[in-house]
Design a protein around this motif. Structure first.
Motif, mmCIF file in Angstrom:
data_model
loop_
_atom_site.group_PDB
_atom_site.id
_atom_site.type_symbol
_atom_site.label_atom_id
_atom_site.label_comp_id
_atom_site.label_asym_id
_atom_site.label_seq_id
_atom_site.Cartn_x
_atom_site.Cartn_y
_atom_site.Cartn_z
ATOM 1 N N LEU A 97 0.822 -1.210 0.000
ATOM 2 C CA LEU A 97 0.000 0.000 0.000
ATOM 3 C C LEU A 97 0.856 1.260 0.000
ATOM 4 O O LEU A 97 0.498 2.270 -0.629
ATOM 5 C CB LEU A 97 -0.935 -0.004 1.201
ATOM 6 C CG LEU A 97 -2.028 -1.070 1.188
ATOM 7 C CD1 LEU A 97 -2.806 -1.059 2.501
ATOM 8 C CD2 LEU A 97 -2.982 -0.880 0.017
ATOM 9 N N SER A 98 1.997 1.216 0.672
ATOM 10 C CA SER A 98 2.899 2.366 0.681
ATOM 11 C C SER A 98 3.467 2.621 -0.718
ATOM 12 O O SER A 98 3.558 3.773 -1.166
ATOM 13 C CB SER A 98 4.038 2.147 1.680
ATOM 14 O OG SER A 98 3.547 2.057 3.004
ATOM 15 N N LYS A 99 3.838 1.564 -1.416
ATOM 16 C CA LYS A 99 4.361 1.709 -2.777
ATOM 17 C C LYS A 99 3.284 2.232 -3.727
ATOM 18 O O LYS A 99 3.548 3.097 -4.568
ATOM 19 C CB LYS A 99 4.894 0.365 -3.280
ATOM 20 C CG LYS A 99 6.199 -0.068 -2.626
ATOM 21 C CD LYS A 99 6.675 -1.408 -3.165
ATOM 22 C CE LYS A 99 8.000 -1.812 -2.548
ATOM 23 N NZ LYS A 99 8.456 -3.143 -3.043
ATOM 24 N N GLN A 100 2.079 1.706 -3.591
ATOM 25 C CA GLN A 100 0.986 2.162 -4.442
ATOM 26 C C GLN A 100 0.653 3.633 -4.176
ATOM 27 O O GLN A 100 0.305 4.385 -5.089
ATOM 28 C CB GLN A 100 -0.260 1.298 -4.219
ATOM 29 C CG GLN A 100 -0.154 -0.118 -4.768
ATOM 30 C CD GLN A 100 -0.072 -0.137 -6.286
ATOM 31 O OE1 GLN A 100 0.948 0.213 -6.875
ATOM 32 N NE2 GLN A 100 -1.161 -0.524 -6.926
ATOM 33 N N TYR A 101 0.774 4.045 -2.912
ATOM 34 C CA TYR A 101 0.503 5.439 -2.569
ATOM 35 C C TYR A 101 1.528 6.366 -3.232
ATOM 36 O O TYR A 101 1.174 7.440 -3.741
ATOM 37 C CB TYR A 101 0.533 5.617 -1.053
ATOM 38 C CG TYR A 101 0.090 6.980 -0.593
ATOM 39 C CD1 TYR A 101 -1.264 7.304 -0.545
ATOM 40 C CD2 TYR A 101 1.016 7.943 -0.198
ATOM 41 C CE1 TYR A 101 -1.688 8.560 -0.123
ATOM 42 C CE2 TYR A 101 0.592 9.197 0.221
ATOM 43 C CZ TYR A 101 -0.753 9.490 0.253
ATOM 44 O OH TYR A 101 -1.167 10.739 0.665
ATOM 45 N N THR A 102 2.791 5.939 -3.241
ATOM 46 C CA THR A 102 3.832 6.716 -3.926
ATOM 47 C C THR A 102 3.519 6.817 -5.414
ATOM 48 O O THR A 102 3.687 7.876 -6.039
ATOM 49 C CB THR A 102 5.209 6.059 -3.722
ATOM 50 O OG1 THR A 102 5.503 6.005 -2.318
ATOM 51 C CG2 THR A 102 6.308 6.836 -4.431
ATOM 52 N N HIS A 103 3.056 5.723 -5.980
ATOM 53 C CA HIS A 103 2.663 5.708 -7.396
ATOM 54 C C HIS A 103 1.504 6.679 -7.640
ATOM 55 O O HIS A 103 1.489 7.432 -8.619
ATOM 56 C CB HIS A 103 2.273 4.283 -7.798
ATOM 57 C CG HIS A 103 2.097 4.103 -9.266
ATOM 58 N ND1 HIS A 103 1.588 2.947 -9.820
ATOM 59 C CD2 HIS A 103 2.347 4.936 -10.321
ATOM 60 C CE1 HIS A 103 1.532 3.081 -11.129
ATOM 61 N NE2 HIS A 103 1.986 4.269 -11.467
ATOM 62 N N LEU A 104 0.526 6.683 -6.736
ATOM 63 C CA LEU A 104 -0.620 7.588 -6.856
ATOM 64 C C LEU A 104 -0.176 9.050 -6.848
ATOM 65 O O LEU A 104 -0.648 9.861 -7.652
ATOM 66 C CB LEU A 104 -1.591 7.359 -5.692
ATOM 67 C CG LEU A 104 -2.700 6.327 -5.880
ATOM 68 C CD1 LEU A 104 -3.488 6.196 -4.594
ATOM 69 C CD2 LEU A 104 -3.606 6.682 -7.036
#
Length: 262
Positions: A97-104
């Motif tokens: 979720l942290s990686k996806q948030y950075t992507h967002l």
């Protein structure tokens, strides 16, 4: 961060520190490694947070998550979320979720700096899909650990579907009969279920959600009161004024003036 969750969906991941929250009127502790699920049945306000509190917000307009909420409407999941909206996740899911948030964040940066409308639209759509995928990941991870209740959840399903449908149709349909028909129930039976389960009649729910959206537009847009009345599909400005004042105690104009002074 907890004050503007009305008509929103998604979840919030706590990565550091803690928060004391009022969730559906109950005081709850929210800490590192936990997610707080936001649905139309979860009402949140902040009591206190630690100085080192940090969270990642996968929050968006309700329509972003509508299909997911609709898919689970006839399962015990909405009731489980209503009763226990804070879930602990494992380290692998936290990292994901942290990686996806950075992507967002990167997608939003690209969209805000895009030179063409089509590129901006596609980037925003990609961000929406990432939010949906993240929500599905959180829900699927939780399903593995659910002790499924044996009792009937049909009443809660009726309530959940009503509130979802209301958020989607408040600007078009404001009659109790319309939502009773959607539920395939008589108006009286439908009204009794909503009142007994939530403590509020369906007509009160309709008025509350309609006026809340109206307040949001009065506070956050430059639209005229006539334009807002048209957005909400009132036949004329006078009818909207009468409806709003009946349920809030102020006319739309007086409400906007009150907000501008505070």
């Amino acid at each position: 961060m907890f004050s503007n969750l009305w008509n929103k969906g998604g979840f919030i991941l706590c990565t550091e520190g803690w928060a004391e929250l009022s969730i559906n009127g109950v005081r709850r502790h929210f800490s590192r490694g936990e997610v707080l699920i936001i649905t139309p049945l979860v009402l949140v306000s902040k009591i206190n947070t630690s100085e080192d509190f940090v969270c990642l917000q996968y929050i968006d307009e309700l329509k972003t998550y509508y299909d997911i909420f609709n898919k689970i409407a006839d399962t015990p999941i909405p009731l489980i979320v209503h009763r226990e909206p804070i879930w602990r996740i494992d380290e692998d899911n936290k990292e994901y979720l942290s990686k996806q948030y950075t992507h967002l964040k990167h997608l939003h940066f690209l969209a805000s700096n895009s030179e063409t409308e089509i590129s901006r639209t596609l980037l925003n759509y990609q961000a929406r899909l990432i939010r949906q995928e993240a929500m599905l990941t959180v829900v699927n991870n939780r399903i593995k650990h659910i002790d499924w209740p044996h009792s009937s959840h049909s009443r809660e399903s009726v309530v959940y579907r009503f509130i979802l449908a209301l958020h989607n149709n408040y600007h078009r349909y404001r009659s109790v009969a319309y939502y009773a028909d959607l539920a395939n129930l008589s108006k009286s039976h439908f009204s009794a279920i909503i009142k007994q389960t939530t403590g509020q009649s369906p007509s009160m729910w309709i008025a509350t959600i309609t006026t809340t959206y109206a307040k949001f537009m009065l506070e956050n847009s430059t639209m005229s009161i006539k334009q807002i009345a048209e957005q909400l599909n009132f036949p004329e400005q006078f009818t909207f004024r009468k409806y709003f004042k009946q349920h809030t105690g102020l006319s739309p104009k007086a409400y906007r003036e009150h907000i501008s002074r505070h």
